[in-house]
Design an enzyme around this catalytic site. Structure first.
Site, short mmCIF file in Angstrom:
data_model
loop_
_atom_site.label_atom_id
_atom_site.label_comp_id
_atom_site.label_asym_id
_atom_site.label_seq_id
_atom_site.Cartn_x
_atom_site.Cartn_y
_atom_site.Cartn_z
N ASP A 214 0.82 -1.21 0.00
CA ASP A 214 0.00 0.00 0.00
C ASP A 214 0.85 1.26 0.00
O ASP A 214 1.98 1.27 0.51
CB ASP A 214 -0.87 0.04 1.26
CG ASP A 214 -2.09 -0.85 1.19
OD1 ASP A 214 -2.16 -1.68 0.26
OD2 ASP A 214 -2.95 -0.72 2.07
N HIS B 36 3.75 -2.00 3.45
CA HIS B 36 3.83 -0.64 2.91
C HIS B 36 5.28 -0.39 2.49
O HIS B 36 6.17 -0.35 3.35
CB HIS B 36 3.45 0.40 3.96
CG HIS B 36 2.07 0.25 4.52
ND1 HIS B 36 1.74 -0.73 5.44
CD2 HIS B 36 0.93 0.97 4.28
CE1 HIS B 36 0.46 -0.60 5.76
NE2 HIS B 36 -0.06 0.41 5.07
#
Length: 255
Positions: free
Chosen positions: A67, A212
């Site tokens: 992400d 992430h």
């Protein structure tokens, strides 16, 4: 660490304990579907069609997702994935990411990764009005399509927060929502060993791993995660491959 990473880390640390719980246990019950349920519901004829190199109905598959990129760390991540021959699914942010690293968006698509949306500004969609939600979802879609030639069919709501209004707008825009089953909470630590340990402890067949690549400890953890899961017999696939021959349906939520 990037300014964006610092900003998102502070936001995520403040809300992490409650965010997914709120999404899953708020006033509106969140119904999710598993990748295996999508596969099992696929038409018999479609099941017999070519699935590429992996059939997750008979293979222990897992999906690696990232992400909030692309970022200054993404090129190294793509090098690792290429070396390890692992496809991933990228849920990309627009502002300061897609518009800052367009060449990395193209590279992700060119190297066989699934490119999806994580909104334009990381706005919490359940706090937004319908027009804001559409803007947050449409803007990255248009940019990703312009850069890659393919319009996204998947999105991940920031912090996993979603509701009926978000579902309806996603259905209108042709987007399925994808949450996760494994999280390293890498927004709270730069300890790569701890990130690896958390992922390995939670991983299981048909899992969707949330990481992430904007945080400093994450990309260094990726080689060890891949190697350890491969030793356990896992095969890495994108989220759409995890569901094949079925397909994610716009407006529905998968985890």
């Amino acid at each position: 660490m990037t300014k964006t990473g610092t900003r998102l880390r502070a936001l995520a640390t403040f809300t992490a304990a409650a965010s997914l719980t709120l999404a899953l246990s708020g006033c509106t019950k969140l119904e999710t579907e598993s990748p295996s349920s999508v596969r099992n519901a696929a038409d018999t004829q479609a099941r017999s069609a070519s699935l590429g190199t992996v059939d997750c109905a008979h293979t222990k598959c897992i999906a690696l997702t990232f992400d909030a990129g692309p970022s200054e760390n993404s090129a190294r991540l793509l090098d690792i994935l290429k070396e390890k021959q692992v496809p991933a699914t990228f849920f990309l942010l627009g502002k300061r990411h897609i518009d800052t690293y367009p060449e990395l968006v193209r590279r992700m698509a060119d190297e066989g990764h699934e490119v999806a949306s994580h909104t334009w500004t990381h706005k919490i969609l359940t706090d937004a009005d319908p027009d804001e939600i559409r803007e947050e979802l449409e803007r990255p879609n248009k940019e990703i399509e312009r850069l890659t030639g393919k319009r996204p069919t998947l999105m991940r709501p920031p912090q996993g927060r979603t509701d009926d209004t978000v579902h309806d707008i996603c259905r209108e825009l042709g987007l399925a929502e994808v949450l996760w089953s494994v999280t390293a909470k890498d927004y709270k630590t730069n300890d790569s060993d701890l990130i690896t340990e958390r992922v390995l402890d939670q991983s299981s067949r048909d899992g969707i791993i949330l990481l992430h690549d904007i945080y400093d400890g994450t990309v260094p953890a990726v080689p060890g995660i891949i190697d350890a899961l491969k030793k356990r017999g896992y095969v890495f696939v994108t989220v759409p491959q995890l569901m094949a021959p079925g397909k994610a349906e716009p407006g529905k939520v998968y985890r």
